[in-house]
Design an enzyme around this catalytic site. Structure first.
Site, PDB file in Angstrom:
ATOM      1  N   SER A   1      15.221  21.688 -16.369  1.00  0.00           N
ATOM      2  CA  SER A   1      14.021  22.476 -16.616  1.00  0.00           C
ATOM      3  C   SER A   1      14.418  23.766 -17.302  1.00  0.00           C
ATOM      4  O   SER A   1      15.484  24.311 -17.035  1.00  0.00           O
ATOM      5  CB  SER A   1      13.331  22.776 -15.292  1.00  0.00           C
ATOM      6  OG  SER A   1      12.532  23.935 -15.404  1.00  0.00           O
TER       7      SER A   1
ATOM      8  N   LYS B   1      16.408  21.985 -11.177  1.00  0.00           N
ATOM      9  CA  LYS B   1      15.732  20.726 -11.483  1.00  0.00           C
ATOM     10  C   LYS B   1      16.601  19.693 -12.189  1.00  0.00           C
ATOM     11  O   LYS B   1      17.421  20.007 -13.044  1.00  0.00           O
ATOM     12  CB  LYS B   1      14.516  20.998 -12.364  1.00  0.00           C
ATOM     13  CG  LYS B   1      13.399  21.689 -11.626  1.00  0.00           C
ATOM     14  CD  LYS B   1      12.599  20.729 -10.793  1.00  0.00           C
ATOM     15  CE  LYS B   1      11.399  20.268 -11.599  1.00  0.00           C
ATOM     16  NZ  LYS B   1      10.619  19.304 -10.854  1.00  0.00           N
TER      17      LYS B   1
ATOM     18  N   HIS C   1       0.833  -1.219   0.000  1.00  0.00           N
ATOM     19  CA  HIS C   1       0.000   0.000   0.000  1.00  0.00           C
ATOM     20  C   HIS C   1       0.864   1.263   0.000  1.00  0.00           C
ATOM     21  O   HIS C   1       0.421   2.308   0.462  1.00  0.00           O
ATOM     22  CB  HIS C   1      -0.936   0.050   1.213  1.00  0.00           C
ATOM     23  CG  HIS C   1      -1.676  -1.230   1.460  1.00  0.00           C
ATOM     24  ND1 HIS C   1      -2.927  -1.485   0.962  1.00  0.00           N
ATOM     25  CD2 HIS C   1      -1.307  -2.355   2.129  1.00  0.00           C
ATOM     26  CE1 HIS C   1      -3.319  -2.691   1.335  1.00  0.00           C
ATOM     27  NE2 HIS C   1      -2.345  -3.255   2.034  1.00  0.00           N
TER      28      HIS C   1
ATOM     29  N   GLU D   1      10.067   8.525 -17.024  1.00  0.00           N
ATOM     30  CA  GLU D   1       8.690   8.988 -17.242  1.00  0.00           C
ATOM     31  C   GLU D   1       8.220   8.665 -18.656  1.00  0.00           C
ATOM     32  O   GLU D   1       7.083   8.235 -18.877  1.00  0.00           O
ATOM     33  CB  GLU D   1       8.599  10.496 -17.022  1.00  0.00           C
ATOM     34  CG  GLU D   1       8.790  10.908 -15.568  1.00  0.00           C
ATOM     35  CD  GLU D   1       8.942  12.410 -15.435  1.00  0.00           C
ATOM     36  OE1 GLU D   1       7.971  13.133 -15.677  1.00  0.00           O
ATOM     37  OE2 GLU D   1      10.046  12.862 -15.107  1.00  0.00           O
TER      38      GLU D   1
END
Ligand code: ARG
Length: 460
Positions: free
Chosen positions: A276, A282, A155, A289
């Site tokens: 970024s 970043k 979980h 992804e």
């Protein structure tokens, strides 16, 4: 005029030519189409269905056409519709009458089935070898992290301590199953359909076994209707690749999570991250992804293929021309994702100290403390209850189980002794789970050895 233009009084509408043509996506099967035709022509000559000298000329010219295509000297024509008729047109342009005999005893329906099977057979081999490379990286990494303790989750809540090696080898299981599935699909792809004709076979004495052998298939199709209308192998491959992408996507999701500041278990190499355009600080796990995102294309291909095949009457229907873009995209996507994923994994930095610290919080050793009481004679349910209360007590105090004094332990059960501290150390929690399949060093090592055997013995 079209190769099939005999019964027509009008040219095909330009719009229909564009609509009907598949050359822009089936041109990639030129090699399979040509080698398939070479085997067919050779067989026609051997069987004296056509003049052996003409067969030889066809084979030789097809070889030249292949070289010309590979050298980039051939432009395919939309109005020649597909790769099959483009190649045939090139052949007849070069050798005239002899070229016109190539299609004897064959239809584009069995020809396209042959080509796509051959194409996918090669791609399946490629995917299998990329999976082997990924398994190689996983086992190497696992060997280095047999003692890297990290929290295991259910979980997405901390559950029990495991090792990074154990976690990695869980994915190795998935990728071994993927390789097995693709090998199984390969068996059903490697079935040779030529001789099925348009749908009802042919009256010429073709030697189907000769063609099968020439082209490296393991059997011939057993029913001409099925031979031209079966696309199960493509459905199956799309399903297998979808499952593979589920595995990659789950792994990527974890890597993305683990790269976050909150987890900081891993850090992608600079070469496998991006920045970024506005936020200077970043470092984003874009590769992971994108792989996670690309899984959708593969599932889409599976759904597209299933929907396209559903409800088609026997035998060939033009709908089936739509199989190619779907299965090609699924294969291309997997071929794109696997190597970049493997390299991202092998260059990633692992923060063992953070993993270890993470394994310590969240009472991941509570089950072991309960098991301790069970080993001292208490029923498990009772031990569970005592530990529940202990955890609640610790939460109130803001401390971990191992920070309690023996006196405090004894307030909850007189059974606790000094040896509780050793029993609930993270190291012991992992080491005690030494059953086959568990996270203890010897169990994971055995699993790594089995995986290495798999890599050694697996071939397509
Ligand atoms: N381009 C077609 C396909 O991909 C080849 C087979 C066409 N056969 C036919 N009878 N029109 O399916």
């Amino acid at each position: 005029m079209k190769l099939w233009g005999g019964r027509f009084q009008k040219e095909t509408d330009k719009q229909v030519d564009d609509f009907n043509s598949s050359i822009r996506f089936d041109a990639r099967m030129y090699r399979e189409d040509i080698t398939g035709s070479m085997a067919h022509a050779k067989m026609l000559g051997q069987q004296h269905i056509i003049d052996p000298a003409e067969a030889e000329l066809i084979v030789k010219t097809l070889g030249e056409i292949l070289e010309d295509i590979e050298a980039g000297n051939v432009e395919f024509l939309v109005d020649a519709e597909d790769i099959h008729m483009n190649v045939e047109k090139l052949l007849t342009d070069r050798i005239g009458a002899a070229g016109k005999r190539l299609h004897t005893g064959r239809s584009r329906n069995d020809q396209v089935a042959l080509d796509i099977r051959m194409y996918l057979m090669a791609q399946e081999k490629e995917i299998a070898s990329l999976l082997k490379a990924l398994l190689g990286v996983l086992t190497e990494l696992a060997k280095k992290h047999l003692h890297t303790i990290m929290p295991g989750y259910t979980h997405l809540q901390k559950a029990q301590p495991i090792t990074f090696a154990h976690h990695l080898m869980a994915y190795a299981q998935m990728f071994m199953r993927d390789a097995d599935r693709i090998a199984d699909c390969h068996k059903r792809t490697a079935v040779m359909p030529l001789g099925s004709g348009a749908l009802a076979g042919t009256t010429y004495p073709l030697d189907r076994e000769f063609v099968r052998e020439q082209l490296g298939f393991s059997k011939i199709t057993d029913n001409s209707l099925d031979g031209v209308s079966d696309r199960d192998f493509a459905l199956e491959l799309a399903a297998d690749l979808s499952i593979l992408m589920v595995h990659l996507s789950r792994f990527c999701e974890e890597l993305i999570l683990w790269s976050s500041h909150e987890f900081s278990f891993v850090e992608m190499d600079d070469a496998y991250s991006t920045g970024s355009s506005i936020m200077p600080q970043k470092k984003n796990p874009d590769v992971a992804e994108l792989i996670r995102g690309k899984s959708g294309r593969v599932f889409g291909s599976l759904m597209g293929l299933l929907t396209m095949m559903k409800g088609l009457p026997l035998a060939y229907n033009k709908d089936m021309q739509e199989d190619k873009e779907q299965i090609f995209d699924a294969v291309d996507t997997v071929l794109l994702c696997l190597p970049v994923f493997t390299n991202m994994l092998s260059t990633m930095k692992i923060h063992e100290d953070v993993m270890y610290k993470g394994a310590g919080g969240g009472f991941t050793n509570a089950t072991d403390a309960a098991d301790y009481l069970v080993k001292k004679g208490l029923p498990f349910r009772e031990a569970h209850e005592i530990l529940g209360k202990l955890v609640y007590y610790c939460i109130g105090k803001g401390c971990a189980l191992d920070a309690l004094t023996l006196d405090e332990y004894k307030q909850f059960s007189p059974v606790f002794e000094e040896d509780i501290y050793r029993a609930i150390s993270l190291e012991a929690c992992v080491a005690e789970r030494s059953l086959p399949g568990g996270p203890a060093e010897e169990a994971v090592l055995a699993s790594i050895t089995r995986c290495e055997q798999f890599i050694k013995n697996f071939s397509l």
